[in-house]
Design a protein around this motif. Sequence first.
Motif, PDB file in Angstrom:
ATOM      1  N   SER A  42       0.534  -0.825   0.052  1.00 25.24           N
ATOM      2  CA  SER A  42      -0.107   0.280   0.106  1.00 25.24           C
ATOM      3  C   SER A  42       1.188   1.447  -0.032  1.00 25.24           C
ATOM      4  O   SER A  42       1.244   1.435   0.894  1.00 25.24           O
ATOM      5  CB  SER A  42      -0.208   0.377   1.197  1.00 25.24           C
ATOM      6  N   ILE A 134      -8.209  -5.045   1.011  1.00 25.07           N
ATOM      7  CA  ILE A 134      -6.700  -6.029   1.887  1.00 25.07           C
ATOM      8  C   ILE A 134      -7.885  -7.738   2.015  1.00 25.07           C
ATOM      9  O   ILE A 134      -6.819  -7.986   2.055  1.00 25.07           O
ATOM     10  CB  ILE A 134      -6.621  -5.338   3.153  1.00 25.07           C
ATOM     11  N   TYR A 137      -5.960 -10.274   0.464  1.00 22.13           N
ATOM     12  CA  TYR A 137      -4.188 -10.630   0.498  1.00 22.13           C
ATOM     13  C   TYR A 137      -3.619 -10.935   2.442  1.00 22.13           C
ATOM     14  O   TYR A 137      -4.433 -10.631   3.425  1.00 22.13           O
ATOM     15  CB  TYR A 137      -3.532  -8.797   0.316  1.00 22.13           C
ATOM     16  N   TRP A 140       0.577  -6.985   3.902  1.00 25.99           N
ATOM     17  CA  TRP A 140       0.534  -5.583   3.249  1.00 25.99           C
ATOM     18  C   TRP A 140       1.745  -5.224   4.116  1.00 25.99           C
ATOM     19  O   TRP A 140       2.270  -5.585   5.084  1.00 25.99           O
ATOM     20  CB  TRP A 140      -0.036  -4.685   3.428  1.00 25.99           C
TER      21      TRP A 140
END
Length: 236
Positions: A42, A134, A137, A140
């Motif tokens: 991110s 998110i 995943y 991150w």
Amino acid sequence: MPTYSTWKDVQLPDFNPQSTSKGAREVLEWAYRSYGGKVVYSCSFGVEGIVLIDLIYSVKKEASVIFLDTDFHFKETYELIRRVENRYPKLHIIRLKPALTPQQQAEKYGDALWARRPDLCCNIRKIQPLAARIGAYDAWISGLRHEQSPTRRSVAYVNRDEKFHSVKICPLIYWTWDDVWDYVHSRQLPYNPLHDQNYPSIGCTFCTRAVKPGESQRAGRWSAFDKTECGLHLNK
């Protein structure tokens, strides 16, 4: 790939901050070896973000990068993203938009929400879009550094993220401001020209100003409020 069942079960590894990259390359190699395509970066495209993109690309060229496009970023930020796409053509940059357009937000909450309730504005335009994505995943990556602010000094290389129920990986925690810029100049990386105008931390146009001599690196963010974080990195 991970053998644990949930993000809470992850074994938090440690790395050597005395390595040539202060642990950053080793952390990234571990992250992509462990999570493969289930890890995402991110990125706000500040100078730390450019360093991480360059390091990530050397480890995994087809990596995914999320950009939280609030609709309120500086034009220099959008132009930098175009330059990054040209330099790293295999990188997958995902632009996440809020559910509300600026006009819809104004109609629902009134004009200039950022000037009255900045936490709510950040929640709508940053936290909610990331929270919605998110979950796709297992982990991150973030560009947090200990030096940036007191709230970031307890961050480890690998963290259990209570806010997003994920694993947060922070390869640059031991890097200094000078380390970041030495890397940028040695690699001749593109960066946001606002950094040269006393903007060490760059967010949305309405909530970011240049930093004055003697101020901290994040003093230019939400300077009219007792606020230095958008909320993405507050673990609650």
